[in-house]
Design an enzyme around this catalytic site. Structure first.
Site, short mmCIF file in Angstrom:
data_model
loop_
_atom_site.label_atom_id
_atom_site.label_comp_id
_atom_site.label_asym_id
_atom_site.label_seq_id
_atom_site.Cartn_x
_atom_site.Cartn_y
_atom_site.Cartn_z
N CYS A 116 0.81 -1.23 0.00
CA CYS A 116 0.00 0.00 0.00
C CYS A 116 0.84 1.28 0.00
O CYS A 116 0.32 2.36 -0.25
CB CYS A 116 -0.94 0.01 1.19
N HIS A 254 -3.32 6.96 3.09
CA HIS A 254 -3.71 5.67 2.51
C HIS A 254 -5.09 5.32 3.05
O HIS A 254 -5.35 5.44 4.25
CB HIS A 254 -2.68 4.61 2.88
N ASN A 284 -9.99 -0.51 0.55
CA ASN A 284 -8.53 -0.40 0.45
C ASN A 284 -8.09 -0.90 -0.92
O ASN A 284 -8.23 -2.08 -1.22
CB ASN A 284 -7.91 -1.23 1.58
N1 ACO Z 1 -18.00 -9.36 9.86
C1 ACO Z 1 -18.45 -9.65 11.09
N2 ACO Z 1 -17.65 -9.97 12.11
C2 ACO Z 1 -16.34 -9.99 11.88
C3 ACO Z 1 -15.78 -9.68 10.61
C4 ACO Z 1 -16.69 -9.37 9.58
N3 ACO Z 1 -16.28 -9.06 8.33
N4 ACO Z 1 -14.45 -9.78 10.67
C5 ACO Z 1 -14.14 -10.13 11.94
N5 ACO Z 1 -15.28 -10.25 12.66
C6 ACO Z 1 -15.43 -10.59 14.07
C7 ACO Z 1 -14.24 -11.35 14.60
O1 ACO Z 1 -14.37 -12.72 14.32
C8 ACO Z 1 -14.32 -11.01 16.07
O2 ACO Z 1 -15.29 -11.84 16.67
P1 ACO Z 1 -15.05 -12.43 18.16
O3 ACO Z 1 -14.98 -11.23 19.03
O4 ACO Z 1 -16.26 -13.29 18.36
O5 ACO Z 1 -13.76 -13.17 18.09
C9 ACO Z 1 -14.86 -9.58 16.11
O6 ACO Z 1 -15.48 -9.38 14.82
C10 ACO Z 1 -13.80 -8.54 16.32
O7 ACO Z 1 -12.70 -8.79 15.44
P2 ACO Z 1 -11.42 -7.89 15.46
O8 ACO Z 1 -10.44 -8.40 14.47
O9 ACO Z 1 -10.95 -7.72 16.87
O10 ACO Z 1 -12.04 -6.49 14.98
P3 ACO Z 1 -11.35 -5.10 14.91
O11 ACO Z 1 -12.19 -4.12 15.62
O12 ACO Z 1 -9.90 -5.14 15.22
O13 ACO Z 1 -11.49 -4.74 13.35
C11 ACO Z 1 -10.22 -4.77 11.30
C12 ACO Z 1 -10.90 -5.59 12.39
C13 ACO Z 1 -11.28 -3.91 10.62
C14 ACO Z 1 -9.59 -5.69 10.29
C15 ACO Z 1 -9.16 -3.84 11.94
O14 ACO Z 1 -8.34 -4.59 12.81
C16 ACO Z 1 -8.30 -3.17 10.91
O15 ACO Z 1 -8.74 -2.32 10.16
N6 ACO Z 1 -6.98 -3.50 10.88
C17 ACO Z 1 -6.08 -2.90 9.91
C18 ACO Z 1 -6.24 -3.60 8.62
C19 ACO Z 1 -5.59 -2.88 7.49
O16 ACO Z 1 -5.55 -1.69 7.43
N7 ACO Z 1 -5.09 -3.66 6.55
C20 ACO Z 1 -4.58 -3.12 5.33
C21 ACO Z 1 -3.12 -3.13 5.32
S1 ACO Z 1 -2.52 -2.35 3.90
C22 ACO Z 1 -1.83 -3.45 2.78
O17 ACO Z 1 -0.63 -3.41 2.56
C23 ACO Z 1 -2.70 -4.44 2.05
#
Ligand code: ACO
Length: 327
Positions: A116, A254, A284
């Site tokens: 990214c 980003h 993204n």
């Molecule tokens: N729909 C419903 N529930 C979900 C989903 C979904 N799509 N995805 C995860 N959950 C659930 C999980 O299973 C978890 O359930 P549990 O509590 O029963 O275990 C709960 O939701 C919370 O999951 P978390 O992973 O803790 O959620 P979080 O609030 O951290 O959000 C997210 C997750 C959105 C991925 C966040 O961590 C994030 O944005 N991280 C950065 C990701 C990013 O920017 N990546 C791009 C990198 S750039 C590149 O180079 C490609």
């Protein structure tokens, strides 16, 4: 402030026509519009058709950037394509793009993979090559078909990404007060396993069901590192260029997650309206994210002559970087 040696002469962007909403996704995996919107700010993303490859998306964005710059492919002697989803492993996406655009054969054409942060890496490399005096005009393209590398059975990742392309034409700066003032790049390879496509045989350490040919991510860890790295990189470039955060007219971060953008705004003590955001419509798009946002911001009249514009990104690697421009 140093005299900028290169300037952005034109921008362009392109997204495939198919829109996939959060409700569409909820029919594929166990998720909901409410979960995706509140956790990420994403409402919809674009998905390329089966025959639409990264180079096809890049061609359209590049043509629009050339038109915006008042130039033609014949004027380009350097093409740098930022992508981690090229049409095929070999040759490079830049080679394919060169042919499709009709850029002269006596041009340097190559890909950069910094996930990214790819557009900022490509921008810095192209800018340095132009500043050397050996190249005149560069086309810098960020293009991704992430729908091909996402695991559509993994709800923790597939809801985050989309396809698209953005481009910028770079040339030597002829005005002392306009152009790319500075660019800072970084990488922390010790975090490489947090976001990766491992490839090869399945890694016994990866979670059950995880596909080694698809994108895998430890979202929480990435979130924290993303905020820290972007905040530090932004502060570093502001300090290097002797600019205060409140002097920045527009930050183009980003577009990974609205909550990451909000956290950076808070850390930099800048109001939300100083940040350009389109993650709600594109998700993204990795290396395409910043050039799409830059192009949209320009065309929406959010950037005026003389404005200080800050670009800041992070990505797999873990790569990160920032660039400061006087428009
Ligand atoms: N729909 C419903 N529930 C979900 C989903 C979904 N799509 N995805 C995860 N959950 C659930 C999980 O299973 C978890 O359930 P549990 O509590 O029963 O275990 C709960 O939701 C919370 O999951 P978390 O992973 O803790 O959620 P979080 O609030 O951290 O959000 C997210 C997750 C959105 C991925 C966040 O961590 C994030 O944005 N991280 C950065 C990701 C990013 O920017 N990546 C791009 C990198 S750039 C590149 O180079 C490609």
């Amino acid at each position: 402030m140093p005299t900028p040696s290169t300037v952005i002469l034109g921008t362009g962007s392109f997204a495939p026509s198919r829109i996939m909403t959060n409700d569409d996704l909820s029919r594929i995996v166990d998720t909901s519009d409410e979960w995706i919107r509140t956790r990420t700010g994403i409402r919809e993303r674009r998905i390329a058709g089966p025959s639409e490859k990264a180079s096809d998306l890049g061609v359209e964005a590049a043509r629009r950037a050339l038109t915006d710059a008042g130039l033609t492919p014949a004027d380009i002697d350097l093409l740098v394509v930022a992508t981690f989803t090229p049409d095929q492993p070999l040759p490079s996406c830049a080679s394919l793009l060169q042919k499709k655009l009709g850029i002269p054969t006596r041009s340097a054409c190559f890909d950069v993979n910094a996930a990214c942060t790819g557009f900022l890496y490509a921008l810095d490399v192209a800018s340095a090559m132009i500043a050397s005096g050996r190249y005149r005009r560069a086309l810098v393209v960020g293009t991704e078909k992430l729908s091909e590398v996402v695991d559509w059975e993994d709800r923790t990742t597939c809801v985050l990404f989309g396809d698209g392309a953005g481009a910028a034409v770079i040339g030597a700066s002829e005005e002392p007060d306009r152009g790319l003032l500075g660019c800072l790049l970084g990488c922390d390879g010790s975090s490489a396993d947090l976001l990766c496509i491992p490839g090869g045989p399945r890694d016994p350490a990866s979670p059950p069901g995880a596909r080694s040919d698809r994108l895998q991510m430890k979202g929480r860890e990435i979130f924290k590192l993303a905020v820290r790295c972007m905040d530090e990189s932004a502060r570093d470039i502001l300090e290097q260029q002797h600019v205060r955060a409140d002097q920045i007219s527009l930050v183009i971060p980003h577009q990974a997650n609205q909550r990451i953008i909000d956290a950076i705004a808070e850390y930099l003590e800048l109001p939300a309206d100083r940040f350009f955001v389109n993650v709600d419509r594109f998700g993204n798009t990795s290396a395409a994210s910043i050039p799409i946002a830059l192009d949209e911001a320009r065309r929406a009249g959010r950037i005026k002559r003389g404005d200080l514009v800050l670009l800041v990104a992070f990505g797999a690697g873990l790569t990160y970087g920032s660039a400061l421009l006087r428009w």
